[in-house]
Design a protein around this motif. Structure first.
Motif, PDB file in Angstrom:
ATOM      1  N   ILE A   1       0.810  -1.222   0.000  1.00  0.00           N
ATOM      2  CA  ILE A   1       0.000   0.000   0.000  1.00  0.00           C
ATOM      3  C   ILE A   1       0.838   1.264   0.000  1.00  0.00           C
ATOM      4  O   ILE A   1       0.329   2.344  -0.229  1.00  0.00           O
ATOM      5  CB  ILE A   1      -0.990   0.060   1.188  1.00  0.00           C
ATOM      6  CG1 ILE A   1      -0.286  -0.235   2.512  1.00  0.00           C
ATOM      7  CG2 ILE A   1      -2.140  -0.898   0.972  1.00  0.00           C
ATOM      8  CD1 ILE A   1      -1.176  -0.033   3.712  1.00  0.00           C
TER       9      ILE A   1
ATOM     10  N   GLU B   1       5.117   3.107   0.003  1.00  0.00           N
ATOM     11  CA  GLU B   1       6.563   2.998  -0.031  1.00  0.00           C
ATOM     12  C   GLU B   1       7.095   3.813   1.129  1.00  0.00           C
ATOM     13  O   GLU B   1       6.902   5.013   1.183  1.00  0.00           O
ATOM     14  CB  GLU B   1       7.065   3.549  -1.368  1.00  0.00           C
ATOM     15  CG  GLU B   1       8.446   3.097  -1.773  1.00  0.00           C
ATOM     16  CD  GLU B   1       8.539   1.602  -2.047  1.00  0.00           C
ATOM     17  OE1 GLU B   1       9.483   0.993  -1.520  1.00  0.00           O
ATOM     18  OE2 GLU B   1       7.686   1.052  -2.772  1.00  0.00           O
TER      19      GLU B   1
ATOM     20  N   VAL C   1       5.429  -0.805   2.652  1.00  0.00           N
ATOM     21  CA  VAL C   1       4.374  -0.986   3.639  1.00  0.00           C
ATOM     22  C   VAL C   1       3.311  -1.852   2.976  1.00  0.00           C
ATOM     23  O   VAL C   1       2.870  -1.545   1.868  1.00  0.00           O
ATOM     24  CB  VAL C   1       3.774   0.369   4.077  1.00  0.00           C
ATOM     25  CG1 VAL C   1       2.655   0.159   5.080  1.00  0.00           C
ATOM     26  CG2 VAL C   1       4.858   1.266   4.679  1.00  0.00           C
TER      27      VAL C   1
ATOM     28  N   LYS D   1       5.304  -2.773   8.169  1.00  0.00           N
ATOM     29  CA  LYS D   1       6.245  -1.843   7.589  1.00  0.00           C
ATOM     30  C   LYS D   1       7.595  -2.540   7.560  1.00  0.00           C
ATOM     31  O   LYS D   1       8.125  -2.933   8.596  1.00  0.00           O
ATOM     32  CB  LYS D   1       6.297  -0.610   8.488  1.00  0.00           C
ATOM     33  CG  LYS D   1       6.948   0.582   7.883  1.00  0.00           C
ATOM     34  CD  LYS D   1       6.501   1.798   8.674  1.00  0.00           C
ATOM     35  CE  LYS D   1       7.418   2.969   8.478  1.00  0.00           C
ATOM     36  NZ  LYS D   1       6.915   4.157   9.179  1.00  0.00           N
TER      37      LYS D   1
ATOM     38  N   VAL E   1      -1.478   4.933  16.362  1.00  0.00           N
ATOM     39  CA  VAL E   1      -1.439   3.694  15.588  1.00  0.00           C
ATOM     40  C   VAL E   1      -0.928   2.575  16.494  1.00  0.00           C
ATOM     41  O   VAL E   1       0.149   2.678  17.083  1.00  0.00           O
ATOM     42  CB  VAL E   1      -0.529   3.821  14.347  1.00  0.00           C
ATOM     43  CG1 VAL E   1      -0.431   2.477  13.630  1.00  0.00           C
ATOM     44  CG2 VAL E   1      -1.052   4.876  13.391  1.00  0.00           C
TER      45      VAL E   1
ATOM     46  N   MET F   1       1.430  -3.491  12.508  1.00  0.00           N
ATOM     47  CA  MET F   1       0.601  -2.516  13.217  1.00  0.00           C
ATOM     48  C   MET F   1      -0.803  -2.417  12.642  1.00  0.00           C
ATOM     49  O   MET F   1      -1.122  -3.042  11.642  1.00  0.00           O
ATOM     50  CB  MET F   1       1.288  -1.150  13.221  1.00  0.00           C
ATOM     51  CG  MET F   1       1.644  -0.648  11.856  1.00  0.00           C
ATOM     52  SD  MET F   1       2.707   0.805  12.038  1.00  0.00           S
ATOM     53  CE  MET F   1       3.492   0.816  10.468  1.00  0.00           C
ATOM     54  N   GLU F   2      -1.593  -1.625  13.339  1.00  0.00           N
ATOM     55  CA  GLU F   2      -2.977  -1.381  12.956  1.00  0.00           C
ATOM     56  C   GLU F   2      -3.067  -0.855  11.525  1.00  0.00           C
ATOM     57  O   GLU F   2      -2.265  -0.026  11.109  1.00  0.00           O
ATOM     58  CB  GLU F   2      -3.501  -0.331  13.945  1.00  0.00           C
ATOM     59  CG  GLU F   2      -4.879   0.154  13.749  1.00  0.00           C
ATOM     60  CD  GLU F   2      -5.256   1.150  14.855  1.00  0.00           C
ATOM     61  OE1 GLU F   2      -6.397   1.561  14.883  1.00  0.00           O
ATOM     62  OE2 GLU F   2      -4.384   1.509  15.689  1.00  0.00           O
ATOM     63  N   PHE F   3      -4.057  -1.317  10.790  1.00  0.00           N
ATOM     64  CA  PHE F   3      -4.301  -0.840   9.428  1.00  0.00           C
ATOM     65  C   PHE F   3      -5.239   0.369   9.492  1.00  0.00           C
ATOM     66  O   PHE F   3      -6.332   0.290  10.033  1.00  0.00           O
ATOM     67  CB  PHE F   3      -4.927  -1.968   8.599  1.00  0.00           C
ATOM     68  CG  PHE F   3      -5.432  -1.545   7.255  1.00  0.00           C
ATOM     69  CD1 PHE F   3      -4.651  -0.781   6.397  1.00  0.00           C
ATOM     70  CD2 PHE F   3      -6.704  -1.922   6.830  1.00  0.00           C
ATOM     71  CE1 PHE F   3      -5.121  -0.391   5.146  1.00  0.00           C
ATOM     72  CE2 PHE F   3      -7.183  -1.540   5.582  1.00  0.00           C
ATOM     73  CZ  PHE F   3      -6.392  -0.776   4.740  1.00  0.00           C
ATOM     74  N   CYS F   4      -4.795   1.486   8.959  1.00  0.00           N
ATOM     75  CA  CYS F   4      -5.614   2.707   8.972  1.00  0.00           C
ATOM     76  C   CYS F   4      -6.227   2.892   7.585  1.00  0.00           C
ATOM     77  O   CYS F   4      -5.600   3.454   6.691  1.00  0.00           O
ATOM     78  CB  CYS F   4      -4.770   3.921   9.344  1.00  0.00           C
ATOM     79  SG  CYS F   4      -3.878   3.687  10.886  1.00  0.00           S
TER      80      CYS F   4
ATOM     81  N   ASN G   1       1.470  11.985   8.537  1.00  0.00           N
ATOM     82  CA  ASN G   1       1.632  11.120   9.710  1.00  0.00           C
ATOM     83  C   ASN G   1       0.391  11.091  10.595  1.00  0.00           C
ATOM     84  O   ASN G   1       0.392  10.508  11.672  1.00  0.00           O
ATOM     85  CB  ASN G   1       2.856  11.548  10.521  1.00  0.00           C
ATOM     86  CG  ASN G   1       4.142  11.225   9.791  1.00  0.00           C
ATOM     87  OD1 ASN G   1       4.147  10.373   8.895  1.00  0.00           O
ATOM     88  ND2 ASN G   1       5.222  11.899  10.150  1.00  0.00           N
TER      89      ASN G   1
ATOM     90  N   PHE H   1      -2.873   9.512  10.517  1.00  0.00           N
ATOM     91  CA  PHE H   1      -3.660   8.490   9.824  1.00  0.00           C
ATOM     92  C   PHE H   1      -5.098   8.522  10.319  1.00  0.00           C
ATOM     93  O   PHE H   1      -5.398   9.096  11.362  1.00  0.00           O
ATOM     94  CB  PHE H   1      -3.039   7.108  10.066  1.00  0.00           C
ATOM     95  CG  PHE H   1      -1.680   6.954   9.437  1.00  0.00           C
ATOM     96  CD1 PHE H   1      -1.552   6.665   8.092  1.00  0.00           C
ATOM     97  CD2 PHE H   1      -0.527   7.118  10.186  1.00  0.00           C
ATOM     98  CE1 PHE H   1      -0.297   6.527   7.503  1.00  0.00           C
ATOM     99  CE2 PHE H   1       0.734   6.989   9.603  1.00  0.00           C
ATOM    100  CZ  PHE H   1       0.844   6.696   8.265  1.00  0.00           C
TER     101      PHE H   1
HETATM  102  P1  ADP Z   1       8.108   6.271   6.166  1.00  0.00           P
HETATM  103  O1  ADP Z   1       7.834   7.401   7.070  1.00  0.00           O
HETATM  104  O2  ADP Z   1       9.090   5.291   6.720  1.00  0.00           O
HETATM  105  O3  ADP Z   1       8.473   6.730   4.819  1.00  0.00           O
HETATM  106  P2  ADP Z   1       5.290   5.846   6.314  1.00  0.00           P
HETATM  107  O4  ADP Z   1       4.924   5.496   7.702  1.00  0.00           O
HETATM  108  O5  ADP Z   1       5.055   7.255   5.922  1.00  0.00           O
HETATM  109  O6  ADP Z   1       6.780   5.427   6.015  1.00  0.00           O
HETATM  110  O7  ADP Z   1       4.494   4.857   5.347  1.00  0.00           O
HETATM  111  C1  ADP Z   1       4.607   4.887   3.956  1.00  0.00           C
HETATM  112  C2  ADP Z   1       3.211   4.805   3.344  1.00  0.00           C
HETATM  113  O8  ADP Z   1       2.500   3.664   3.831  1.00  0.00           O
HETATM  114  C3  ADP Z   1       2.390   6.017   3.690  1.00  0.00           C
HETATM  115  O9  ADP Z   1       2.210   6.809   2.567  1.00  0.00           O
HETATM  116  C4  ADP Z   1       1.053   5.480   4.181  1.00  0.00           C
HETATM  117  O10 ADP Z   1       0.017   5.801   3.244  1.00  0.00           O
HETATM  118  C5  ADP Z   1       1.193   3.989   4.259  1.00  0.00           C
HETATM  119  N1  ADP Z   1       0.986   3.545   5.647  1.00  0.00           N
HETATM  120  C6  ADP Z   1       1.911   3.544   6.640  1.00  0.00           C
HETATM  121  N2  ADP Z   1       1.411   3.069   7.788  1.00  0.00           N
HETATM  122  C7  ADP Z   1       0.108   2.742   7.539  1.00  0.00           C
HETATM  123  C8  ADP Z   1      -0.962   2.182   8.337  1.00  0.00           C
HETATM  124  N3  ADP Z   1      -0.789   1.871   9.619  1.00  0.00           N
HETATM  125  N4  ADP Z   1      -2.158   1.992   7.745  1.00  0.00           N
HETATM  126  C9  ADP Z   1      -2.340   2.322   6.436  1.00  0.00           C
HETATM  127  N5  ADP Z   1      -1.397   2.838   5.646  1.00  0.00           N
HETATM  128  C10 ADP Z   1      -0.167   3.050   6.170  1.00  0.00           C
END
Ligand code: ADP
Ligand code: MG
Length: 273
Positions: free
Chosen positions: A10, A12, A18, A33, A64, A82-85, A140, A142
């Motif tokens: 979903i 990067e 991720v 992640k 989260v 982790m939890e799916f948002c 950040n 969510f």
């Molecule tokens: P990083 O900060 O390491 O680059 P992120 O936490 O921003 O990674 O995650 C990358 C992408 O994954 C984000 O754009 C987000 O949309 C998606 N994502 C991350 N964590 C979740 C989550 N718990 N639920 C749904 N989507 C997530």
């Protein structure tokens, strides 16, 4: 790893993908992640472990939720479950509003803002080591399926006192960085409050309070402290709270407690109406 089934990628992240996953035991949808740690030095790896431990300790409806961590030593990867948002994040909401030339209703803005305050309260008021988020930005924040806030991505957060060169090199354009961070790299909970002020501003005006093509020009704008007014459709109270948080002097900014009290007051006002 065999306890989970990958459904789809979903996003990067900075250190890996991720993915949406299903826990085989009960079919629960989660995400993991991926973090490729092969190129990290010892110090960075220790930092990573510290971060995962921070996440594990935080349990709050607006943060989260961490479930598990898996280590794939052969491929030098860690997976944080982790939890799916499913509601995406606030950067998506802001983009959609802009595209549709639509503003967020003030009620929604207060609701989202208050839930971020509750999450920050959990981090700032911990007895065994205050946690600062350090990277508050729309991406950040969510959202779950009911537009409830889940503060996430504690990748740069630190227990007070710790510093990491590694973290510094992975920050993007610092739109939400406070003036004191720019001038003397000083970061405390009032710097999180500044970033929160930038967020509240952006939820209302759909633009960042400080915008510039590069970090240098941005620093000049932030240090000037000058910000456009919010659209007139929003209340004076919202403008007042934004101004309070975007105070150049960290000591003049509200604490999370101040913000919690404020919400109580404005909630009562709104109930009376
Ligand atoms: P990083 O900060 O390491 O680059 P992120 O936490 O921003 O990674 O995650 C990358 C992408 O994954 C984000 O754009 C987000 O949309 C998606 N994502 C991350 N964590 C979740 C989550 N718990 N639920 C749904 N989507 C997530
Ligand atoms: Mg991120």
């Amino acid at each position: 790893m065999e306890n989970y089934e990958i459904i789809q990628t979903i996003g990067e992240g900075s250190f890996g993908q991720v993915s949406k996953i299903r826990r085989k035991a009960d079919g629960k949808l989660l995400v993991w992640k991926e973090i490729k740690y092969g190129a990290m030095n010892e110090r960075e790896k220790q930092q990573l472990v510290a971060e995962v431990n921070i996440l594990r300790e935080l349990r709050h409806p607006n943060i989260v939720r961490y479930y598990d961590r898996l280590i794939d030593k052969v491929n030098s990867r860690i997976y944080i479950v982790m939890e799916f948002c499913e509601g995406g994040d606030m950067s998506g909401v802001i983009k959609k509003c802009k595209r549709d030339r639509d503003f967020l209703p003030e009620e929604i803005i207060w609701k989202i803002f208050m839930q971020i305050v509750l999450a920050l309260h959990e981090c700032h008021k911990r007895k065994d080591g205050k946690i600062l988020h350090r990277d508050l930005k729309p991406a950040n924040i969510f959202l779950d399926s009911s537009m409830n806030v889940k503060l996430g991505d504690f990748g740069l957060s630190r227990m007070m006192g710790q510093e990491s060169e590694f973290a510094k090199t992975h920050v993007g354009t610092p739109y939400y960085m406070s003036p004191e961070q720019i001038t003397d790299s000083h970061y405390n909970e009032k710097s999180d409050i500044w970033s929160l002020g930038c967020l509240l501003y952006e939820f209302a005006s759909l633009s960042r309070p400080f915008e510039a093509p590069n970090a240098g020009a941005l620093a000049v704008k932030i240090k000037s402290g000058k910000v456009e007014k919010l659209p007139t459709r929003y209340s004076e109270e919202l403008q007042r709270v934004v101004n309070w948080m975007l105070n150049m002097d960290p000591n003049m900014r509200p604490s999370v407690e101040d913000l919690l009290n404020l919400s109580q007051v404005s909630l009562r006002i709104r109930e009376k109406k």
